[in-house]
Design an enzyme around this catalytic site. Structure first.
Site, PDB file in Angstrom:
ATOM      1  N   GLU A 168      -2.329   5.270   5.984  1.00 50.09           N
ATOM      2  CA  GLU A 168      -1.430   4.558   6.895  1.00 50.09           C
ATOM      3  C   GLU A 168      -0.219   5.401   7.320  1.00 50.09           C
ATOM      4  OE1 GLU A 168      -0.353   0.778   5.453  1.00 50.09           O
ATOM      5  OE2 GLU A 168      -2.401   0.179   5.077  1.00 50.09           O
ATOM      6  N   GLU A 364      -8.857  -1.693   3.056  1.00 55.32           N
ATOM      7  CA  GLU A 364      -7.927  -2.696   2.519  1.00 55.32           C
ATOM      8  C   GLU A 364      -8.008  -3.973   3.337  1.00 55.32           C
ATOM      9  OE1 GLU A 364      -3.824  -1.588   2.060  1.00 55.32           O
ATOM     10  OE2 GLU A 364      -4.350   0.398   1.328  1.00 55.32           O
TER      11      GLU A 364
HETATM   12  C1  GCO Z   1      -0.513  -1.064   2.954  1.00 53.81           C
HETATM   13  C2  GCO Z   1      -0.602  -0.343   1.728  1.00 53.81           C
HETATM   14  C3  GCO Z   1      -0.662  -1.168   0.485  1.00 53.81           C
HETATM   15  C4  GCO Z   1       0.091  -2.490   0.534  1.00 53.81           C
HETATM   16  C5  GCO Z   1      -0.787  -3.586   1.079  1.00 53.81           C
HETATM   17  C6  GCO Z   1      -0.043  -4.924   1.160  1.00 53.81           C
HETATM   18  O1  GCO Z   1      -1.574  -1.225   3.570  1.00 53.81           O
HETATM   19  O2  GCO Z   1       0.581  -1.412   3.338  1.00 53.81           O
HETATM   20  O3  GCO Z   1      -1.749   0.474   1.759  1.00 53.81           O
HETATM   21  O4  GCO Z   1      -0.063  -0.287  -0.400  1.00 53.81           O
HETATM   22  O5  GCO Z   1       0.477  -2.854  -0.763  1.00 53.81           O
HETATM   23  O6  GCO Z   1      -1.184  -3.300   2.382  1.00 53.81           O
HETATM   24  O7  GCO Z   1       1.065  -4.794   1.993  1.00 53.81           O
END
Ligand code: GCO
Length: 458
Positions: A168, A364
């Site tokens: 990200e 994710e």
């Molecule tokens: C993100 C990160 C994670 C976060 C999750 C929840 O995508 O921001 O990879 O570390 O904890 O997304 O916000």
């Protein structure tokens, strides 16, 4: 006929975590501070000044966590490697004790027939490089990252075949450097103008490109190389031709998509975005785009929500729709429930980014919920099941329409350090009782295990 939501036999079920959010052991075995260690101790940066110093103590409890994964039934686990464990000063000497932790973890995963998927950078960059040259403000960060990747892959590439360079980009650049207000992510640097912010993400893209090359040069055997991105998913307000076209027109402008995923996947910044940025656009040196635009074996998508778009009679041909006050969300202000964002995120890669060739993973997806342990010691998170069920049905739609979605990693295996929200927000399918470090599988853990067992959304 009811839909069975059955996935292809080859579909890969997994769970995801990240080093600073779960490991703890911040000073163990030669690890040096990351920018998040320093940032989170500053007043007002994280809820209750929470830090990742202990987190889920996964560094010492990894064996029981791998056992949790095995009982869950996942065959794939995504985690991140901490740069400041492996190269504590950011460049130079390799800390072999830091590497040894990841050897232990990966060997334990392999013993349980779980395939490791390693993210090489999930925001916890060495504080030493912040001190030396301001981290991502400097082009030097790209080469230092590539050298750390070489050190890591040459040592762990005999065990790990699935590598992801960065997690990200916008979250450790555009959320970490700001002109007018203190940035909400580490290192939290004030910069002189918007171009300086865009320069940080350009340097991260260079790091991605050099990192891909370093992986391929250092790996002792064939491996897959991916980028993980959380591009902004533009979703048609409803699926009419004009609103679908509008969602595609909005894509390059949204969340800076045209300045992050475009260079990585198409080898150019979106001309539409560059026109909009004007003088704020990053300085691009000759050859940069060729470095950035590396071939990828896969793309990881981190998608939690989406933004509704409709067609409009304006220059851009599209219009963003504000979120109504009462729109359903879970326990984060930005976590509006938009299940079809998974389908549209997948479809944008094939159609808007014109990369139908690229294998995709949801690396994710999940939600924070107001989890409570009941009098029987259980966490009945039916709200998280509702969220995950709807989103997985959206992934199923993409598989049924033959988009190249190969797998899904739930965020997250464990409750963990949720960055500026600290431990106040719980994303895990396993509850962590932080004082005792006890792990309590939630109802969503058992539901997810049943989805995996039946290979369908139940
Ligand atoms: C993100 C990160 C994670 C976060 C999750 C929840 O995508 O921001 O990879 O570390 O904890 O997304 O916000």
């Amino acid at each position: 006929m009811s839909i069975s939501y059955q996935f292809p036999a080859s579909f890969q079920w997994g769970a995801a975590t990240a080093a600073y959010q779960i490991e703890g052991a911040a000073q163990a075995d030669g690890r040096k501070p990351s920018v998040w260690d320093v940032f989170s101790t500053k007043w007002g940066r994280t809820r209750n000044r929470d830090t990742g110093a202990i987190a889920c103590n996964h560094y010492h409890l990894y064996k029981q966590d791998v056992k949790l994964m095995a009982e869950l039934g996942i065959k794939h686990y995504r985690f991140s490697i901490s740069w400041c464990r492996v190269v504590p000063e950011g460049r130079g000497a390799v800390n072999e004790k830091g590497v040894d932790f990841y050897r232990r973890l990966v060997d334990c995963l392999l013993e349980h027939d779980i395939t490791p998927h390693a993210t090489l950078f999930h925001w916890d960059s060495p504080q030493a490089l912040e001190t030396r040259y301001g981290s991502w403000q400097s082009r030097e960060m790209a080469q230092d990252f590539a050298d750390y990747v070489t050190a890591t892959v040459s040592r762990l590439g005999d065990r790990i075949q699935h590598w992801m360079t960065l997690n990200e980009i916008t979250c450790f650049t555009h959320m970490s450097y700001d002109v007018w207000k203190p940035a909400q992510h580490a290192p939290g640097t004030r910069v002189k103008n918007r171009q300086a912010v865009w320069q940080t993400s350009h340097h991260a893209l260079l790091a991605h490109g050099l990192g891909c090359q370093a992986i391929r040069a250092a790996t002792p055997r064939p491996c897959s190389v991916a980028l993980v991105d959380n591009f902004g998913v533009t979703v048609p307000i409803y699926e009419s031709i004009e609103h679908i076209e509008a969602a595609k027109k909005a894509f390059p402008y949204h969340c800076g998509n045209g300045g992050i995923i475009y260079p990585a996947l198409k080898g150019e910044y979106s001309p539409l975005l560059l026109e909009q940025l004007g003088a704020d656009a990053p300085e691009i040196q000759t050859g940069d785009l060729q470095i950035i635009h590396q071939p990828l074996d896969a793309l990881g998508l981190n998608i939690y929500t989406g933004t509704y778009i409709r067609s409009a009679d304006n220059a851009q041909g599209c219009e963003w729709i504000d979120v109504p006050k009462g729109y359903p969300r879970l326990h984060m202000p930005w976590l509006q429930i938009v299940p079809e964002s998974l389908y549209w995120g997948i479809r944008h890669v094939s159609e808007t980014l014109q990369r139908p060739d690229l294998p995709l993973f949801i690396t994710e997806n999940g939600c924070a919920a107001q989890d409570q342990v009941n009098h029987r010691g259980e966490v009945m998170d039916t709200d998280r099941i509702l969220y995950l069920r709807q989103y997985l049905q959206s992934v199923h739609r993409a598989t049924s329409e033959n988009y190249p979605i190969r797998g899904y990693f739930v965020w997250s295996l464990l409750d963990n350090f949720e960055w500026s929200w600290g431990y106040d927000r719980r994303f895990g399918i396993t509850y962590i009782d932080y004082p005792s470090q006890a792990r309590i599988p939630k109802s969503s853990y058992h539901w997810y295990a049943e989805c995996i067992r039946q290979n369908r959304v139940v």
